[in-house]
Design a protein around this motif. Structure first.
Motif, PDB file in Angstrom:
ATOM      1  N   ARG A 138       3.544   2.908   2.698  1.00 29.36           N
ATOM      2  CA  ARG A 138       3.148   2.223   3.930  1.00 29.36           C
ATOM      3  C   ARG A 138       1.691   1.776   3.851  1.00 29.36           C
ATOM      4  O   ARG A 138       1.350   0.656   4.258  1.00 29.36           O
ATOM      5  N   GLU A 139       0.828   2.651   3.342  1.00 25.52           N
ATOM      6  CA  GLU A 139      -0.578   2.268   3.188  1.00 25.52           C
ATOM      7  C   GLU A 139      -0.745   1.151   2.172  1.00 25.52           C
ATOM      8  O   GLU A 139      -1.498   0.194   2.393  1.00 25.52           O
ATOM      9  N   LEU A 140      -0.056   1.270   1.042  1.00 28.24           N
ATOM     10  CA  LEU A 140      -0.143   0.245   0.002  1.00 28.24           C
ATOM     11  C   LEU A 140       0.348  -1.105   0.514  1.00 28.24           C
ATOM     12  O   LEU A 140      -0.251  -2.149   0.223  1.00 28.24           O
ATOM     13  N   THR A 141       1.423  -1.089   1.296  1.00 26.68           N
ATOM     14  CA  THR A 141       1.969  -2.334   1.841  1.00 26.68           C
ATOM     15  C   THR A 141       0.963  -3.028   2.739  1.00 26.68           C
ATOM     16  O   THR A 141       0.806  -4.259   2.698  1.00 26.68           O
ATOM     17  N   PHE A 142       0.247  -2.245   3.557  1.00 29.36           N
ATOM     18  CA  PHE A 142      -0.775  -2.834   4.429  1.00 29.36           C
ATOM     19  C   PHE A 142      -1.877  -3.501   3.596  1.00 29.36           C
ATOM     20  O   PHE A 142      -2.254  -4.648   3.859  1.00 29.36           O
ATOM     21  N   PHE A 143      -2.390  -2.785   2.602  1.00 29.84           N
ATOM     22  CA  PHE A 143      -3.491  -3.345   1.807  1.00 29.84           C
ATOM     23  C   PHE A 143      -3.032  -4.537   0.971  1.00 29.84           C
ATOM     24  O   PHE A 143      -3.826  -5.447   0.707  1.00 29.84           O
ATOM     25  N   TYR A 144      -1.757  -4.538   0.574  1.00 31.07           N
ATOM     26  CA  TYR A 144      -1.246  -5.660  -0.218  1.00 31.07           C
ATOM     27  C   TYR A 144      -0.985  -6.884   0.648  1.00 31.07           C
ATOM     28  O   TYR A 144      -1.384  -8.008   0.294  1.00 31.07           O
ATOM     29  N   GLU A 145      -0.345  -6.681   1.797  1.00 28.86           N
ATOM     30  CA  GLU A 145       0.052  -7.821   2.631  1.00 28.86           C
ATOM     31  C   GLU A 145      -1.081  -8.323   3.520  1.00 28.86           C
ATOM     32  O   GLU A 145      -1.218  -9.533   3.726  1.00 28.86           O
ATOM     33  N   GLU A 146      -1.884  -7.406   4.058  1.00 31.02           N
ATOM     34  CA  GLU A 146      -2.927  -7.803   5.006  1.00 31.02           C
ATOM     35  C   GLU A 146      -4.270  -8.096   4.334  1.00 31.02           C
ATOM     36  O   GLU A 146      -4.986  -9.000   4.747  1.00 31.02           O
ATOM     37  N   GLU A 147      -4.600  -7.309   3.297  1.00 30.55           N
ATOM     38  CA  GLU A 147      -5.903  -7.489   2.638  1.00 30.55           C
ATOM     39  C   GLU A 147      -5.787  -8.126   1.258  1.00 30.55           C
ATOM     40  O   GLU A 147      -6.789  -8.320   0.570  1.00 30.55           O
ATOM     41  N   LYS A 148      -4.561  -8.432   0.856  1.00 25.97           N
ATOM     42  CA  LYS A 148      -4.302  -9.141  -0.409  1.00 25.97           C
ATOM     43  C   LYS A 148      -4.864  -8.394  -1.625  1.00 25.97           C
ATOM     44  O   LYS A 148      -5.413  -9.005  -2.548  1.00 25.97           O
ATOM     45  N   ARG A 149      -4.731  -7.074  -1.633  1.00 19.86           N
ATOM     46  CA  ARG A 149      -5.168  -6.268  -2.772  1.00 19.86           C
ATOM     47  C   ARG A 149      -4.048  -6.271  -3.819  1.00 19.86           C
ATOM     48  O   ARG A 149      -3.021  -5.623  -3.632  1.00 19.86           O
ATOM     49  N   SER A 150      -4.261  -6.972  -4.916  1.00 18.49           N
ATOM     50  CA  SER A 150      -3.206  -7.117  -5.918  1.00 18.49           C
ATOM     51  C   SER A 150      -2.818  -5.789  -6.554  1.00 18.49           C
ATOM     52  O   SER A 150      -1.655  -5.563  -6.891  1.00 18.49           O
ATOM     53  N   TRP A 151      -3.783  -4.864  -6.702  1.00 16.37           N
ATOM     54  CA  TRP A 151      -3.487  -3.570  -7.309  1.00 16.37           C
ATOM     55  C   TRP A 151      -2.476  -2.788  -6.464  1.00 16.37           C
ATOM     56  O   TRP A 151      -1.653  -2.031  -6.996  1.00 16.37           O
ATOM     57  N   ALA A 152      -2.542  -2.974  -5.130  1.00 17.38           N
ATOM     58  CA  ALA A 152      -1.615  -2.272  -4.242  1.00 17.38           C
ATOM     59  C   ALA A 152      -0.186  -2.745  -4.487  1.00 17.38           C
ATOM     60  O   ALA A 152       0.757  -1.943  -4.494  1.00 17.38           O
ATOM     61  N   GLY A 153      -0.007  -4.053  -4.701  1.00 18.26           N
ATOM     62  CA  GLY A 153       1.317  -4.576  -5.005  1.00 18.26           C
ATOM     63  C   GLY A 153       1.850  -4.026  -6.316  1.00 18.26           C
ATOM     64  O   GLY A 153       3.040  -3.702  -6.432  1.00 18.26           O
ATOM     65  N   LYS A 154       0.982  -3.917  -7.306  1.00 18.46           N
ATOM     66  CA  LYS A 154       1.390  -3.361  -8.608  1.00 18.46           C
ATOM     67  C   LYS A 154       1.809  -1.900  -8.466  1.00 18.46           C
ATOM     68  O   LYS A 154       2.795  -1.466  -9.079  1.00 18.46           O
ATOM     69  N   MET A 155       1.067  -1.142  -7.635  1.00 21.84           N
ATOM     70  CA  MET A 155       1.402   0.271  -7.451  1.00 21.84           C
ATOM     71  C   MET A 155       2.725   0.430  -6.711  1.00 21.84           C
ATOM     72  O   MET A 155       3.524   1.328  -7.019  1.00 21.84           O
ATOM     73  N   ILE A 156       2.974  -0.433  -5.727  1.00 17.76           N
ATOM     74  CA  ILE A 156       4.249  -0.399  -5.008  1.00 17.76           C
ATOM     75  C   ILE A 156       5.403  -0.590  -5.986  1.00 17.76           C
ATOM     76  O   ILE A 156       6.378   0.170  -5.996  1.00 17.76           O
ATOM     77  N   ARG A 157       5.285  -1.610  -6.824  1.00 15.51           N
ATOM     78  CA  ARG A 157       6.353  -1.911  -7.780  1.00 15.51           C
ATOM     79  C   ARG A 157       6.554  -0.770  -8.776  1.00 15.51           C
ATOM     80  O   ARG A 157       7.691  -0.428  -9.129  1.00 15.51           O
ATOM     81  N   LEU A 158       5.448  -0.150  -9.212  1.00 19.74           N
ATOM     82  CA  LEU A 158       5.559   0.946 -10.173  1.00 19.74           C
ATOM     83  C   LEU A 158       6.245   2.162  -9.548  1.00 19.74           C
ATOM     84  O   LEU A 158       7.156   2.745 -10.144  1.00 19.74           O
ATOM     85  N   LEU A 159       5.813   2.558  -8.346  1.00 19.33           N
ATOM     86  CA  LEU A 159       6.403   3.727  -7.701  1.00 19.33           C
ATOM     87  C   LEU A 159       7.895   3.531  -7.440  1.00 19.33           C
ATOM     88  O   LEU A 159       8.699   4.443  -7.639  1.00 19.33           O
ATOM     89  N   LEU A 160       8.274   2.329  -7.001  1.00 19.47           N
ATOM     90  CA  LEU A 160       9.691   2.059  -6.743  1.00 19.47           C
ATOM     91  C   LEU A 160      10.488   2.016  -8.048  1.00 19.47           C
ATOM     92  O   LEU A 160      11.651   2.418  -8.091  1.00 19.47           O
ATOM     93  N   LYS A 161       9.855   1.539  -9.112  1.00 18.60           N
ATOM     94  CA  LYS A 161      10.512   1.525 -10.420  1.00 18.60           C
ATOM     95  C   LYS A 161      10.771   2.950 -10.912  1.00 18.60           C
ATOM     96  O   LYS A 161      11.854   3.263 -11.414  1.00 18.60           O
TER      97      LYS A 161
END
Length: 278
Positions: A138-161
């Motif tokens: 949930r925190e990563l999604t906020f930083f990725y979608e609202e603050e456009k932090r690319s690292w947060a998107g990468k971490m989301i994908r890794l954890l789900l993988k």
């Protein structure tokens, strides 16, 4: 009639007045609200030994889940320690370490404690820790979608993988991932965090303002993830550990229903009786 009343009040969260009305209509007996409260306290007292047995049982478990929620009335917090089969509720005026010491479980617990990164749990050093990845996502999604932090998107994908890999491995009857996969995922995890931590620039110090400078919220998450990689990835190393802490959140859900339907706890005795019965 006593058992029926306590069942309606504590399991179905019927308000006192309505509970009295139900009993009168079903049995023909008029029961005052004061008598209903006394029956709750009597039941709580009768369950004292059982409550102690639950505490001792949880101490010996391999994995337990912990969470807490605010409650209305003179007491502020309701704590839960739970497994798939055993749950204990405990009401206390404090949220942190003082409450957990008074509860009497974590101080001697030697298994794995699953929680949501609440700092006080890390003061208990005898056990291993695992954190709720649903909170992290949930925190990563906020930083990725609202603050456009690319690292947060990468971490989301890794954890789900990793989550998908673990689920597939479990479905095949495996009890662990290969050393190759463990090392590979851990390396990817740390690599994602390394660059944004190095590039982070703290905010300029405000002239005349004393004390420690507040860092950005996303940097706080970066630091937590970097400092506790084993706890975040515990579900990958140990298949007994779930990806999230939903077990304890589900255990607290009906307590919130009680707050909304039948009001607050007006005394410590009433809150503790509810916890024992629940």
């Amino acid at each position: 009639i006593k058992a029926l009343a306590v069942y309606l009040l504590e399991e179905h969260h019927i308000p006192l007045e309505r509970c009295g009305q139900i009993i009168w209509e079903l049995t023909g007996h008029r029961i005052s609200e004061g008598t209903l409260v006394n029956w709750i306290h009597l039941t709580g007292k009768n369950l004292e030994t059982f409550d102690k047995d639950v505490v001792e049982h949880l101490k010996s478990e391999e994995v337990i889940h912990a969470d807490e929620t605010g409650i209305f009335g003179k007491l502020r917090w309701l704590h839960v320690k739970t497994t798939e089969k055993v749950t204990r509720y405990f009401a206390h005026k404090k949220r942190g370490k003082e409450a957990n010491l008074a509860e009497g479980i974590l101080e001697s617990f030697r298994g794995v404690l699953v929680h949501d990164f609440w700092a006080c749990y890390y003061s208990f050093l005898a056990c291993l820790h695992a954190v709720c990845n649903a909170h992290i996502l949930r925190e990563l999604t906020f930083f990725y979608e609202e603050e456009k932090r690319s690292w947060a998107g990468k971490m989301i994908r890794l954890l789900l993988k990793i989550k998908k890999t673990v689920e597939e491995s479990k479905s095949k009857g495996n009890i662990e991932l290969s050393d190759y996969r463990l090392k590979k995922y851990r390396k990817q995890y740390l690599r994602i965090l390394k660059s944004p931590r190095l590039k982070y620039k703290p905010p300029p110090k405000i002239k005349g303002k004393r004390g420690r400078k507040k860092q950005a919220d996303y940097k706080n998450l970066l630091d937590r993830l970097f400092e506790h990689p084993d706890d975040v990835l515990r579900f990958m190393y140990d298949f007994r550990i779930p990806f999230d802490n939903n077990i304890s959140e589900r255990a607290l859900r009906m307590v919130k229903v009680k707050m909304k339907v039948s009001g607050c706890f007006r005394s410590e005795k009433g809150a503790q009786s509810f916890c024992r019965i629940k």
